[in-house]
Write a protein that holds these residues in place. Structure first.
Motif, PDB file in Angstrom:
ATOM      1  N   SER A  16       0.957  -1.355  -0.018  1.00  0.00           N
ATOM      2  CA  SER A  16       0.137   0.119   0.211  1.00  0.00           C
ATOM      3  C   SER A  16       0.869   1.309   0.088  1.00  0.00           C
ATOM      4  CB  SER A  16      -0.811   0.008   1.317  1.00  0.00           C
ATOM      5  OG  SER A  16      -1.774   1.204   1.317  1.00  0.00           O
ATOM      6  N   LYS A  17       0.491   2.292  -0.827  1.00  0.00           N
ATOM      7  CA  LYS A  17       1.249   3.455  -0.827  1.00  0.00           C
ATOM      8  C   LYS A  17       0.748   4.452   0.020  1.00  0.00           C
ATOM      9  CE  LYS A  17       2.558   7.186  -3.886  1.00  0.00           C
ATOM     10  NZ  LYS A  17       2.608   7.790  -5.464  1.00  0.00           N
ATOM     11  N   GLY A  18       1.786   5.028   0.957  1.00  0.00           N
ATOM     12  CA  GLY A  18       1.021   5.994   1.741  1.00  0.00           C
ATOM     13  C   GLY A  18       0.535   7.294   1.389  1.00  0.00           C
ATOM     14  N   GLU A  19      -0.446   7.957   2.079  1.00  0.00           N
ATOM     15  CA  GLU A  19      -0.799   9.020   1.669  1.00  0.00           C
ATOM     16  C   GLU A  19      -0.391  10.386   2.732  1.00  0.00           C
ATOM     17  OE1 GLU A  19      -5.399   7.819   0.508  1.00  0.00           O
ATOM     18  OE2 GLU A  19      -4.933   8.021   2.561  1.00  0.00           O
ATOM     19  N   ALA A  20      -0.121  11.457   2.011  1.00  0.00           N
ATOM     20  CA  ALA A  20      -0.022  12.611   2.932  1.00  0.00           C
ATOM     21  C   ALA A  20      -0.621  13.214   3.561  1.00  0.00           C
ATOM     22  CB  ALA A  20       0.576  13.713   1.938  1.00  0.00           C
ATOM     23  N   PHE A  21      -2.098  13.071   3.323  1.00  0.00           N
ATOM     24  CA  PHE A  21      -3.009  14.015   4.245  1.00  0.00           C
ATOM     25  C   PHE A  21      -4.095  12.978   4.848  1.00  0.00           C
ATOM     26  CE2 PHE A  21      -1.912  16.599   0.410  1.00  0.00           C
ATOM     27  CZ  PHE A  21      -0.734  17.418   1.076  1.00  0.00           C
ATOM     28  N   PHE A  22      -4.815  13.491   5.653  1.00  0.00           N
ATOM     29  CA  PHE A  22      -6.188  12.636   6.069  1.00  0.00           C
ATOM     30  C   PHE A  22      -7.242  12.890   5.037  1.00  0.00           C
ATOM     31  CE2 PHE A  22      -3.743  12.982  10.040  1.00  0.00           C
ATOM     32  CZ  PHE A  22      -4.064  11.830  10.764  1.00  0.00           C
ATOM     33  N   ASN A  23      -8.112  11.759   4.773  1.00  0.00           N
ATOM     34  CA  ASN A  23      -9.158  11.875   3.883  1.00  0.00           C
ATOM     35  C   ASN A  23     -10.493  11.588   4.643  1.00  0.00           C
ATOM     36  OD1 ASN A  23      -7.853  12.630   1.321  1.00  0.00           O
ATOM     37  ND2 ASN A  23      -6.603  10.797   1.766  1.00  0.00           N
ATOM     38  N   ALA A  24     -11.477  12.314   4.491  1.00  0.00           N
ATOM     39  CA  ALA A  24     -12.905  12.174   5.108  1.00  0.00           C
ATOM     40  C   ALA A  24     -13.243  10.861   4.775  1.00  0.00           C
ATOM     41  CB  ALA A  24     -13.856  13.312   4.925  1.00  0.00           C
TER      42      ALA A  24
END
Length: 361
Positions: free
Chosen positions: A206-214
């Motif tokens: 899984s590739k990480g995300e920089a931001f929180f998503n709703a």
């Protein structure tokens, strides 16, 4: 049609056994009468959930202030469970592990998700090192970072793992990168019925995300302090104004900068402790926090507080000097050593109380 709080899904199983609404009441009474300490707490929650009341009271953790008892609508908890199910693609018959204490909202919601979504959930003792069937496939699990730290070598059969409740340390993030599950850092609070946003972390698959998503049916905005406002009409009646400063990327995503009451103003420069702590993590093995201490020249000076370190303050200071990306304003002006941080009953650091005890404010 949206499920109601007074219904138990016909695919729901607890520790391998199917229970309907009335059966579950009997199980709850049995847990209260004959169960272990953690099972008694679970039994009491189930009795509360299965009652005719459309609300229940839940304790906040107390990590950002004094613990308090708040009222939550049961239907809001159902709506939260549905949002989580939609986001992670959970379906009736999927399997889950509940290893969180039922005292608090996170543990309660694992059981609610199972009852609402029709999950087959294994309820195990909520210890720092939870024991579960390592060879069994699970679709979903929630852990605090301490639990994941102790069990990450045994999570290869868990599809999705959400992690919250406290900061995920850099060493743990590195271990997650070498794991084969999908991991998500959560953002939420008791008032929002656990998480309203998640951030996928980097792992082998899984590739990480920089931001929180709703999560579904949640949007975000900001007030004039740049603090996050949570708009979640299916969870809370009114928009919830938080004390978390964010860089708002869109109405459904944000970068979390830190709590406004933690911001340090040092010589006119605003410093965010949470961001500085992220930079310091690679060189400090023990728990630590940074804080502002009164200073005649700067107003506040940045200081570091470390819990029972193996190294001397001088050794820690020398390592900090070589951290790339640390500005001169983010270098602690003094290092304090303390034997033990002040904690909540479930092990979260009480930042303000710890700072007061060390700085003798």
């Amino acid at each position: 049609m949206t499920p109601k709080y007074d219904k138990v899904h016909n695919r729901f199983k607890l520790n391998g056994l199917h229970y309907d609404h009335e059966d579950l009441k009997e199980v709850a009474y049995s847990l209260i009468k004959e169960g272990e300490a953690y099972e008694k707490v679970t039994g009491n929650f189930l009795i509360d959930w299965l009652s005719d009341k459309d609300y229940l009271y839940v304790n906040t953790s107390g990590s950002t202030g004094k613990p308090k008892l708040i009222e939550l609508k049961k239907q809001a908890m159902v709506n939260s469970a549905i949002a989580t199910g939609d986001f992670f693609g959970l379906e009736p018959g999927n399997t889950a592990i509940d290893c969180l204490p039922s005292h608090y909202i996170a543990g309660k919601m694992m059981l609610v998700r199972a009852m609402v979504l029709g999950l087959e959930i294994d309820h195990v003792e909520p210890s720092a090192h939870p024991i579960f069937d390592y060879e069994k496939h699970y679709d979903f699990c929630a852990m605090i970072p301490l639990q994941l730290k102790h069990t990450i070598n045994y999570t290869y059969n868990i599809k999705n793992i959400i992690v919250g409740g406290s900061k995920i340390t850099q060493p743990l993030l590195e271990r997650i990168k070498n794991s084969s599950s999908k991991f998500y850092e959560t953002y939420g609070m008791t008032e929002t019925v656990t998480h309203v946003a998640v951030r996928r972390l980097s792992s082998k698959i899984s590739k990480g995300e920089a931001f929180f998503n709703a999560l579904p049916n949640v949007t975000f905005s900001q007030d004039d302090r740049q603090c996050l406002i949570v708009n979640a009409p299916k969870l809370v009646d009114e928009p919830l104004i938080t004390s978390d400063i964010v860089d708002l990327k869109s109405e459904t995503s944000f970068d979390l900068l830190g709590r406004i009451d933690n911001v340090i103003n040092s010589g006119g420069i605003k410093l965010f402790p949470e961001q500085i702590e992220d930079k310091l993590q690679p060189v400090i093995d023990e728990r630590f926090i940074v804080a502002g201490e009164e200073d005649d020249a700067l107003g506040e000076r940045l200081v570091l507080i470390v819990e029972n370190p193996r190294d001397t303050a001088k050794s820690i200071a020398n390592r900090i000097r070589f951290i790339k990306g640390l500005t001169k304003y983010e270098v602690p002006k003094h290092i304090y050593i303390t034997d033990k941080f002040v904690e909540t009953v479930n092990g979260k650091i009480q930042r303000n109380e710890t700072i007061k005890s060390v700085l003798k404010e």
